[in-house]
Each structure stands twice: as C-alpha cells, then as structure tokens.
Write a protein that holds these residues in place. Structure first.
Motif, mmCIF file in Angstrom:
data_model
loop_
_atom_site.group_PDB
_atom_site.id
_atom_site.type_symbol
_atom_site.label_atom_id
_atom_site.label_comp_id
_atom_site.label_asym_id
_atom_site.label_seq_id
_atom_site.Cartn_x
_atom_site.Cartn_y
_atom_site.Cartn_z
ATOM 1 N N PRO A 440 0.798 -1.231 0.000
ATOM 2 C CA PRO A 440 0.000 0.000 0.000
ATOM 3 C C PRO A 440 0.822 1.268 0.000
ATOM 4 C CG PRO A 440 -0.023 -1.011 2.173
ATOM 5 C CD PRO A 440 0.638 -1.989 1.251
ATOM 6 N N GLU A 441 2.037 1.210 0.546
ATOM 7 C CA GLU A 441 2.856 2.414 0.639
ATOM 8 C C GLU A 441 3.592 2.721 -0.666
ATOM 9 O OE1 GLU A 441 5.574 -0.966 1.289
ATOM 10 O OE2 GLU A 441 3.530 -0.463 1.854
ATOM 11 N N MET A 442 3.573 1.810 -1.619
ATOM 12 C CA MET A 442 4.246 2.009 -2.907
ATOM 13 C C MET A 442 3.445 1.314 -4.006
ATOM 14 S SD MET A 442 7.521 -0.351 -1.762
ATOM 15 C CE MET A 442 8.429 -0.019 -3.234
ATOM 16 N N SER A 443 2.185 1.706 -4.110
ATOM 17 C CA SER A 443 1.254 1.014 -4.993
ATOM 18 C C SER A 443 1.646 1.123 -6.469
ATOM 19 C CB SER A 443 -0.160 1.547 -4.771
ATOM 20 O OG SER A 443 -0.185 2.958 -4.829
ATOM 21 N N SER A 444 2.083 2.301 -6.904
ATOM 22 C CA SER A 444 2.488 2.456 -8.305
ATOM 23 C C SER A 444 3.723 1.624 -8.618
ATOM 24 C CB SER A 444 2.756 3.935 -8.616
ATOM 25 O OG SER A 444 1.567 4.679 -8.631
ATOM 26 N N THR A 445 4.669 1.601 -7.690
ATOM 27 C CA THR A 445 5.877 0.807 -7.884
ATOM 28 C C THR A 445 5.544 -0.675 -7.940
ATOM 29 O OG1 THR A 445 7.177 2.483 -6.724
ATOM 30 C CG2 THR A 445 8.166 0.305 -6.958
ATOM 31 N N ALA A 446 4.603 -1.108 -7.108
ATOM 32 C CA ALA A 446 4.199 -2.513 -7.114
ATOM 33 C C ALA A 446 3.605 -2.892 -8.469
ATOM 34 C CB ALA A 446 3.191 -2.772 -5.996
ATOM 35 N N TYR A 447 2.733 -2.042 -9.006
ATOM 36 C CA TYR A 447 2.152 -2.340 -10.314
ATOM 37 C C TYR A 447 3.241 -2.350 -11.389
ATOM 38 C CZ TYR A 447 -0.997 -2.337 -14.292
ATOM 39 O OH TYR A 447 -1.639 -2.677 -15.444
ATOM 40 N N ALA A 448 4.239 -1.481 -11.251
ATOM 41 C CA ALA A 448 5.342 -1.463 -12.219
ATOM 42 C C ALA A 448 6.102 -2.785 -12.209
ATOM 43 C CB ALA A 448 6.295 -0.308 -11.911
ATOM 44 N N SER A 449 6.258 -3.391 -11.039
ATOM 45 C CA SER A 449 6.935 -4.687 -10.971
ATOM 46 C C SER A 449 6.124 -5.741 -11.720
ATOM 47 C CB SER A 449 7.141 -5.103 -9.517
ATOM 48 O OG SER A 449 5.912 -5.420 -8.883
ATOM 49 N N GLY A 450 4.787 -5.640 -11.638
ATOM 50 C CA GLY A 450 3.952 -6.547 -12.397
ATOM 51 C C GLY A 450 4.123 -6.358 -13.888
ATOM 52 N N GLN A 451 4.302 -5.125 -14.309
ATOM 53 C CA GLN A 451 4.500 -4.851 -15.728
ATOM 54 C C GLN A 451 5.822 -5.423 -16.220
ATOM 55 O OE1 GLN A 451 2.944 -1.148 -16.883
ATOM 56 N NE2 GLN A 451 4.144 -0.956 -18.739
ATOM 57 N N ILE A 452 6.847 -5.365 -15.386
ATOM 58 C CA ILE A 452 8.133 -5.956 -15.757
ATOM 59 C C ILE A 452 7.988 -7.458 -15.963
ATOM 60 C CG2 ILE A 452 10.465 -6.464 -14.923
ATOM 61 C CD1 ILE A 452 10.332 -3.767 -13.423
ATOM 62 N N MET A 453 7.307 -8.112 -15.027
ATOM 63 C CA MET A 453 7.139 -9.566 -15.105
ATOM 64 C C MET A 453 6.301 -9.974 -16.309
ATOM 65 S SD MET A 453 8.567 -11.534 -12.725
ATOM 66 C CE MET A 453 7.442 -12.906 -12.430
ATOM 67 N N ARG A 454 5.186 -9.277 -16.527
ATOM 68 C CA ARG A 454 4.298 -9.716 -17.599
ATOM 69 C C ARG A 454 4.892 -9.431 -18.966
ATOM 70 N NH1 ARG A 454 -0.987 -5.678 -17.634
ATOM 71 N NH2 ARG A 454 -0.032 -3.968 -18.801
ATOM 72 N N CYS A 455 5.659 -8.324 -19.102
ATOM 73 C CA CYS A 455 6.326 -8.054 -20.379
ATOM 74 C C CYS A 455 7.384 -9.111 -20.664
ATOM 75 C CB CYS A 455 6.949 -6.667 -20.365
ATOM 76 S SG CYS A 455 5.768 -5.315 -20.500
ATOM 77 N N GLY A 456 8.114 -9.511 -19.630
ATOM 78 C CA GLY A 456 9.146 -10.523 -19.812
ATOM 79 C C GLY A 456 8.573 -11.864 -20.216
ATOM 80 N N LEU A 457 7.542 -12.322 -19.507
ATOM 81 C CA LEU A 457 6.950 -13.622 -19.821
ATOM 82 C C LEU A 457 6.243 -13.592 -21.169
ATOM 83 C CD1 LEU A 457 6.433 -16.497 -18.877
ATOM 84 C CD2 LEU A 457 4.347 -15.693 -17.756
ATOM 85 N N SER A 458 5.567 -12.481 -21.476
ATOM 86 C CA SER A 458 4.869 -12.385 -22.755
ATOM 87 C C SER A 458 5.849 -12.384 -23.923
ATOM 88 C CB SER A 458 4.015 -11.117 -22.780
ATOM 89 O OG SER A 458 3.007 -11.166 -21.798
ATOM 90 N N ALA A 459 6.992 -11.716 -23.749
ATOM 91 C CA ALA A 459 8.013 -11.711 -24.801
ATOM 92 C C ALA A 459 8.553 -13.116 -25.031
ATOM 93 C CB ALA A 459 9.144 -10.755 -24.431
ATOM 94 N N ALA A 460 8.771 -13.858 -23.943
ATOM 95 C CA ALA A 460 9.251 -15.233 -24.073
ATOM 96 C C ALA A 460 8.214 -16.109 -24.757
ATOM 97 C CB ALA A 460 9.592 -15.794 -22.694
ATOM 98 N N SER A 461 6.946 -15.907 -24.394
ATOM 99 C CA SER A 461 5.875 -16.690 -25.011
ATOM 100 C C SER A 461 5.780 -16.407 -26.503
ATOM 101 C CB SER A 461 4.543 -16.364 -24.327
ATOM 102 O OG SER A 461 3.464 -16.999 -24.968
ATOM 103 N N ALA A 462 5.898 -15.133 -26.880
ATOM 104 C CA ALA A 462 5.828 -14.766 -28.294
ATOM 105 C C ALA A 462 7.009 -15.326 -29.077
ATOM 106 C CB ALA A 462 5.774 -13.250 -28.434
ATOM 107 N N ALA A 463 8.156 -15.462 -28.399
ATOM 108 C CA ALA A 463 9.362 -15.943 -29.084
ATOM 109 C C ALA A 463 9.293 -17.435 -29.407
ATOM 110 C CB ALA A 463 10.591 -15.649 -28.229
#
Length: 513
Positions: A440-463
């Motif tokens: 709760p104290e760093m909600s935007s940063t937490a969502y950013a970590s999710g974006q890092i993970m999902r971009c990485g996994l999605s890129a691997a899946s597309a590859a």
C-alpha cells in the motif's frame, strides 16, 4: 498494526480521580476520537470522474501499441527499410515499456501522482507530433517510438496508485473494473481504426496526429482537473496541495491553500517517503519478496494468455482461414471485447469477495476509514473462487487449439477467444489488485513490478510460439501452453492463499520492527 484498536481505558477506577488523572484520561479520550481517520476525503463524484478519466488516459499506453501493428507494412515502404527493421521499433518499444515504469512509479509514490503524470503525457505528446511530421528518417522513428513508450507505458502504474490513494481496499474493484474496461473498450478499436485511416490516406501521418490530439487533451485534463492524491503529499486528501501538485485551475483562481497549524505535518494518513536514485530499482526488489513473487506470477501468466493470442490470431486466420488484413483486424475485436467485459466482472468480484471474507473474519466490509489490517487474509479474499476461473481458462485454451487443428468453422475459435481473453483479463486484474493491496505504501511501484514480469513472460511466449507450433501443431501447442499456465497459475494462487499472509507479515515486521 490493525484498524480496530482496543479501548485503552479498560481498568475500573475505584477511587476518585485526581485532577492529573482526569487530564490524562481526557487526552486518551481525544486520541480515541481522532483515531478513526476517514480513508479518503475525496467525494464519490470525483472518484467516478477519476475512474473514467484514468481509463481514458491509459489508452496512451495500450492504444499506442495496438494501433501500430497495421502500420508496419506502410512504414516499411515509406521509409524504404525492411519489415525486420520496423519490427525492431516494436522491440525497442517493448523494452522501454518494461523498464520505464520502474523509474516513474517510484517518483509518483514519493513526489506525487499529478506532476509525474503531467510530465508523462507531455512527454508522450511531443514524440507523437514528431512521428506525424517525420517522413523519411528511420532513426527518428526508432527514437521517437522509444520516447512515446517512455511517456505512455508508466501511466497504468500511476493510475493504479491513484485508485489505491482514494479508494479503500473494500471498494477498489468499483473503480478498477470500469477504469480498465474504459481503457480496453477504446483500445479495442485501435487496430481497425489505425488500419482504416492508414489505408484511406495512404500514409501514417493522421494516425500519429490522432495520438497527438488525444495526448494534448490528456495534458489539458490533467493540468486543470486532476487533483493530487498521493498519500505521501496530501494524506487522505485533507492536506492542501502546493506547488506543482496544485491544479492549474486553482492557480488561475489565485486560491491559496489554507492550512491549519501543523495539520499537514501531523495528519495520521500522511506517510512521507524520501526518494533516492536507488528507488528506481524498487520495482525489481519487489520481485524478490516471496509473497510478491507468487502474485506476480499470476499477473504475468494470465496476461501472457491474452498476449499469446494477439500474436497467434493473425497467423492462424491468415494461413488457415485465408482472411485478409481488414478481416484479421475485425477478428481481433471479440478478444478485446472479452477483455472489456472481463475487466467489469473482475471489478465487481474483487469487491464482493472482499466483503464476504471480511464478514467471515468479523470485519465490517463497509468500514471506510481503515487501511489493510496486517492480520487480514487479503490473499484469500482476492483469490476467492479463483481456481474455478483457472480451470475454465485451461479448458477454453485447449479447446481453441483443437478447434483450429481440425479447422472448424471460424466462428468456433472467434467465440472461444472472446471467453479466453475475458477470463485471462479477469485473473490478471484480480492479481494486480492484490499486488497493490500488499504494497500500500508504494502502490504504483508494485504495479510497475507486475508490468516488468508480464512483459518478460509475454516476450518469451511470443518468441517460442511459432517454433513450437511448427514442431507439434496447434492442438498440442495450445494444450501444453494451457496446462503450463494452469498448473503454475494454480500453484501461485494456492501458495498465496496458504503462505501469503505469513510472508507479508514477516516482510512488514522486518521493515518496521
């Protein structure tokens, strides 16, 4: 720390109180009256406005990606470069999309949402205009697309932070669902509109000009109407904003913020956080926490289902069903419609599941003045009945693969992709809501970590998708992919439900002994 404090005046007083004792008791009583601080003073009308405005602003992230794909052949011809060279701009865009939120989300958590969001939409507008004016330079295209990605990609993480600022845990779904559905609904028509405009005008200029106009409108709306919501700056909204955190409207009216003596320094909802360069890596550090990584995998794996289908659908309907470019663009619409409806359902279920779990743990779900209790099983609340949706997703993806393998009527995969994208969006948004809840104290940063993970996994899946399809065929590929996502996603949900609260309590106690 809990939301419900025990009354400190419990012991019986047998003798007459002294004057000093009465004074001390009065202080305690006053503190008790001040303790239940309202979570947010922002009105319901303003929350409703923020819901749909943020959904509109988020299209600068999603629409920018989807509208670009139909332009690739035209850009290749216009700039006289290969398709592979244009594809490189997509790769550069994706890299910036994964990395830029880590910086700007941490800035927004520390210095405020408003100045960072204003800077981002302005940064997005400038390269959009440059892309519209660029006619011959490929290096300019590469650089401007990178800047466009930096400006737009961080907006969703800041939007999630604003929702966490103004809506208590029990009511976040009522904002997240419509916000995400607004974004997905507008973005759904992006590829079709982009392709149609480019086809009718014979170029890409008006597509990028349209993005510039949307960005310029966002600049005006942020500047004049978006209040500062960051709890590090304005507490629960009762601390007046100053400087760049003030709206342009309040500056034009020359209305000075009125402060009560010491109020802005002592308000219980205001949590000051200093920013250092190392905060840029906070989103990456979140990935190392045990309670976070289980949630992050669910965010990434469920999103990768949607992304995989966005990559596979054009090839499937080109090679198997012999659709042309316009027909393929139309085929993408049911999946994006499924995302929109999935977001709406996710928002309602998030709030409903919280209310049921709260009542089961003797917590009033209507309580609006409280932060998340450290001993409340928010993991179980958010993931209530989640296994059912994971099973449905697995069966739908398997069915899609074999429908394509046996070349069933195109209506079959089109209908299936509607439900697949809807289910995967529901799961992804639910996990994203939980991710914001546990930080709760760093909600935007937490969502950013999710974006890092999902971009990485999605890129691997597309590859790997095309090599695996070439090796085993559509039926077995989607079967293997579905079982992998289902088993790992189910394991992450089970881990969060069984161990998440314990790990979260340990993490918080180590940080704040």
């Amino acid at each position: 720390m809990t939301d419900i404090e025990m009354d400190p005046v419990q012991s019986p007083i047998a003798m007459e109180k002294s004057e000093a004792a009465q004074h001390n008791e009065a202080i305690i009583t006053d503190a008790d009256h001040e303790e239940p601080c309202e979570y947010s003073v922002f009105s319901m009308a303003l929350r409703t406005y923020l819901t749909y405005f943020l959904g509109f602003a988020m299209i600068l992230s999603t629409l920018t990606a989807t509208i670009y794909f139909p332009l690739i052949p035209i850009l290749s011809t216009q700039l006289r470069v290969s398709i592979q060279a244009i594809n490189l701009t997509v790769t550069v865009y994706a890299i910036a999309q994964a990395l830029s939120p880590a910086l700007f989300a941490s800035l927004a958590d520390s210095f405020g949402r408003r100045p960072v969001l204003l800077g981002l939409v302005t940064l997005y507008a400038v390269p959009s205009l440059g892309l519209a004016l660029n006619r011959t330079s490929y290096p300019a295209l590469l650089a401007l697309r990178a800047l466009q990605s930096i400006g737009g990609s961080s907006i969703p993480s800041i939007s999630y932070g604003i929702v966490a600022d103004v809506a208590p845990v029990a009511e976040r779904g009522s904002m997240l669902g419509p916000m995400l559905s607004t974004c997905n609904g507008i973005s759904a028509v992006g590829p079709v509109v982009g392709g149609a405009v480019a086809l009718s005008t014979g170029g890409v200029r008006w597509v990028f000009l349209a993005l510039f106009i949307v960005a310029a409108l966002c600049v005006m709306l942020v500047g004049f109407t978006l209040p500062e919501t960051a709890r590090t700056v304005v507490g629960n909204g009762s601390v007046p904003a100053v400087g760049t955190c003030r709206t342009w409207w309040s500056v034009l009216r020359k209305k000075r913020p009125q402060r009560e003596d010491g109020h802005d320094e002592s308000h219980p909802s205001k949590e000051k956080r200093s920013w250092r360069v190392t905060n840029t890596f906070a989103a990456f550090r979140i990935i190392l926490y045990r309670d976070a990584v289980a949630v992050l995998w669910m965010v990434a794996s469920s999103y990768s289902v949607y992304y995989t289908f966005q990559v596979a659908i054009p090839v499937i309907f080109d090679k198997i069903y012999k659709y042309n470019e316009l027909e393929i663009g139309l085929v993408l619409l049911p999946g994006l419609a499924g995302m929109t409806i999935g977001g709406i359902i996710a928002g309602k279920l998030v709030d409903r599941n919280y209310a049921i779990t709260a009542r089961n743990h003797n917590v009033d779900p209507r309580e609006k003045n409280a932060k998340l209790r450290i001993d409340f099983p928010i993991e179980a609340a958010r993931y209530r009945n989640c296994f059912i949706f994971i099973l449905i997703e697995v069966l739908l993806v398997i069915g899609y693969g074999w429908a394509v393998y046996f070349r069933l009527h195109p209506a079959a995969p089109i209908v299936l992709q509607f439900f697949i994208c809807g289910t995967s969006t529901l799961l992804s948004h639910t996990a994203s809501a939980l991710l914001v809840d546990i930080f709760p104290e760093m909600s935007s940063t937490a969502y950013a970590s999710g974006q890092i993970m999902r971009c990485g996994l999605s890129a691997a899946s597309a590859a790997v998708i095309q090599p695996l399809i070439n090796a085993v065929g559509y039926g077995w590929y989607f079967t293997m992919f579905s079982l992998f996502i289902g088993t790992t996603g189910g394991a992450s949900v089970l881990t969060s439900r069984l161990k998440g609260m314990k790990w979260r309590q340990k993490r918080v106690s180590q940080r704040d002994p």
